[in-house]
Write a protein that holds these residues in place. Structure first.
Motif, mmCIF file in Angstrom:
data_model
loop_
_atom_site.group_PDB
_atom_site.id
_atom_site.type_symbol
_atom_site.label_atom_id
_atom_site.label_comp_id
_atom_site.label_asym_id
_atom_site.label_seq_id
_atom_site.Cartn_x
_atom_site.Cartn_y
_atom_site.Cartn_z
ATOM 1 N N LEU A 46 0.836 -1.197 0.000
ATOM 2 C CA LEU A 46 0.000 0.000 0.000
ATOM 3 C C LEU A 46 0.865 1.238 0.000
ATOM 4 C CD1 LEU A 46 -0.316 1.668 2.956
ATOM 5 C CD2 LEU A 46 -1.438 -0.417 3.568
ATOM 6 N N SER A 47 0.237 2.351 -0.347
ATOM 7 C CA SER A 47 0.874 3.659 -0.234
ATOM 8 C C SER A 47 -0.160 4.615 0.346
ATOM 9 C CB SER A 47 1.389 4.145 -1.592
ATOM 10 O OG SER A 47 0.350 4.213 -2.528
ATOM 11 N N ARG A 48 0.340 5.701 0.909
ATOM 12 C CA ARG A 48 -0.536 6.696 1.538
ATOM 13 C C ARG A 48 -0.433 8.016 0.788
ATOM 14 N NH1 ARG A 48 0.926 5.849 7.902
ATOM 15 N NH2 ARG A 48 2.147 3.980 7.586
ATOM 16 N N GLU A 49 -1.536 8.738 0.767
ATOM 17 C CA GLU A 49 -1.544 10.055 0.165
ATOM 18 C C GLU A 49 -2.412 10.967 1.008
ATOM 19 O OE1 GLU A 49 -3.228 12.038 -3.875
ATOM 20 O OE2 GLU A 49 -2.104 10.166 -4.089
ATOM 21 N N ARG A 50 -1.874 12.105 1.361
ATOM 22 C CA ARG A 50 -2.616 13.063 2.167
ATOM 23 C C ARG A 50 -3.576 13.856 1.292
ATOM 24 N NH1 ARG A 50 -2.897 12.844 7.485
ATOM 25 N NH2 ARG A 50 -2.996 15.078 7.645
ATOM 26 N N HIS A 51 -4.803 14.029 1.778
ATOM 27 C CA HIS A 51 -5.824 14.864 1.152
ATOM 28 C C HIS A 51 -6.318 15.795 2.239
ATOM 29 C CE1 HIS A 51 -6.384 12.791 -2.734
ATOM 30 N NE2 HIS A 51 -5.930 11.750 -2.066
ATOM 31 N N GLY A 52 -5.700 16.962 2.331
ATOM 32 C CA GLY A 52 -6.049 17.875 3.418
ATOM 33 C C GLY A 52 -5.628 17.279 4.744
ATOM 34 N N ARG A 53 -6.579 17.119 5.638
ATOM 35 C CA ARG A 53 -6.286 16.557 6.958
ATOM 36 C C ARG A 53 -6.453 15.040 6.995
ATOM 37 N NH1 ARG A 53 -9.498 19.895 11.247
ATOM 38 N NH2 ARG A 53 -8.328 18.487 12.590
ATOM 39 N N ARG A 54 -6.885 14.453 5.899
ATOM 40 C CA ARG A 54 -7.150 13.008 5.849
ATOM 41 C C ARG A 54 -6.097 12.294 5.020
ATOM 42 N NH1 ARG A 54 -12.507 11.457 7.308
ATOM 43 N NH2 ARG A 54 -11.576 9.395 7.258
ATOM 44 N N THR A 55 -6.004 11.023 5.240
ATOM 45 C CA THR A 55 -5.103 10.165 4.471
ATOM 46 C C THR A 55 -5.942 9.148 3.716
ATOM 47 O OG1 THR A 55 -3.371 10.377 6.147
ATOM 48 C CG2 THR A 55 -3.182 8.538 4.626
ATOM 49 N N ARG A 56 -5.614 8.966 2.448
ATOM 50 C CA ARG A 56 -6.238 7.918 1.637
ATOM 51 C C ARG A 56 -5.164 6.897 1.320
ATOM 52 N NH1 ARG A 56 -11.354 8.202 -0.192
ATOM 53 N NH2 ARG A 56 -10.897 6.560 -1.680
ATOM 54 N N TYR A 57 -5.582 5.661 1.218
ATOM 55 C CA TYR A 57 -4.641 4.580 0.968
ATOM 56 C C TYR A 57 -4.892 3.992 -0.412
ATOM 57 C CZ TYR A 57 -4.382 5.118 5.973
ATOM 58 O OH TYR A 57 -4.237 5.651 7.221
ATOM 59 N N ALA A 58 -3.821 3.653 -1.088
ATOM 60 C CA ALA A 58 -3.910 2.963 -2.377
ATOM 61 C C ALA A 58 -3.292 1.592 -2.180
ATOM 62 C CB ALA A 58 -3.158 3.742 -3.451
#
Length: 110
Positions: free
Chosen positions: A56-68
């Motif tokens: 997996l990888s993480r990406e910040r979207h504002g104050r949240r984190t989304r995972y791929a």
């Protein structure tokens, strides 16, 4: 006898966290911990392992984190190294084939 009563489980914490993320790629750490019935600190350590392992990888979207999720690889155990990670998700996370709002193993985020 259930898993909690025996203290045993067929799935590792790593598998549980991966499955929980597959169900909701925008889940917060506390939500993942609750879903997996482990501590937030344990989830944090598992996430590091999964990221270092390329799952997996993480990406910040504002104050949240989304995972791929990156499910093109295979399971790590030598006896199961021929099995794709996506197969585990298909079998356990979505046994009825219902994946609405979740990661699809063939999708770009998978």
């Amino acid at each position: 006898m259930d898993e909690q009563a025996s203290g045993r489980s067929f799935l590792t914490n790593h598998a549980r966290v991966l499955l929980a993320i597959a169900r909701d790629t925008a889940a917060r750490l506390r939500d993942l911990a609750a879903a997996c019935r482990i501590t937030e600190r344990t989830v944090q350590g598992v996430m590091v392992d999964l990221e270092e392992g390329g799952y997996l990888s993480r990406e910040r979207h504002g104050r949240r984190t989304r995972y791929a999720l990156h499910l093109g690889g295979t399971l790590r155990h030598p006896a199961k190294a021929h099995l794709p990670v996506s197969g585990l998700l298909e079998l356990i996370a979505f046994p009825d084939g219902e994946r609405e709002g979740a990661v699809h193993p063939g999708s770009p985020s998978a």
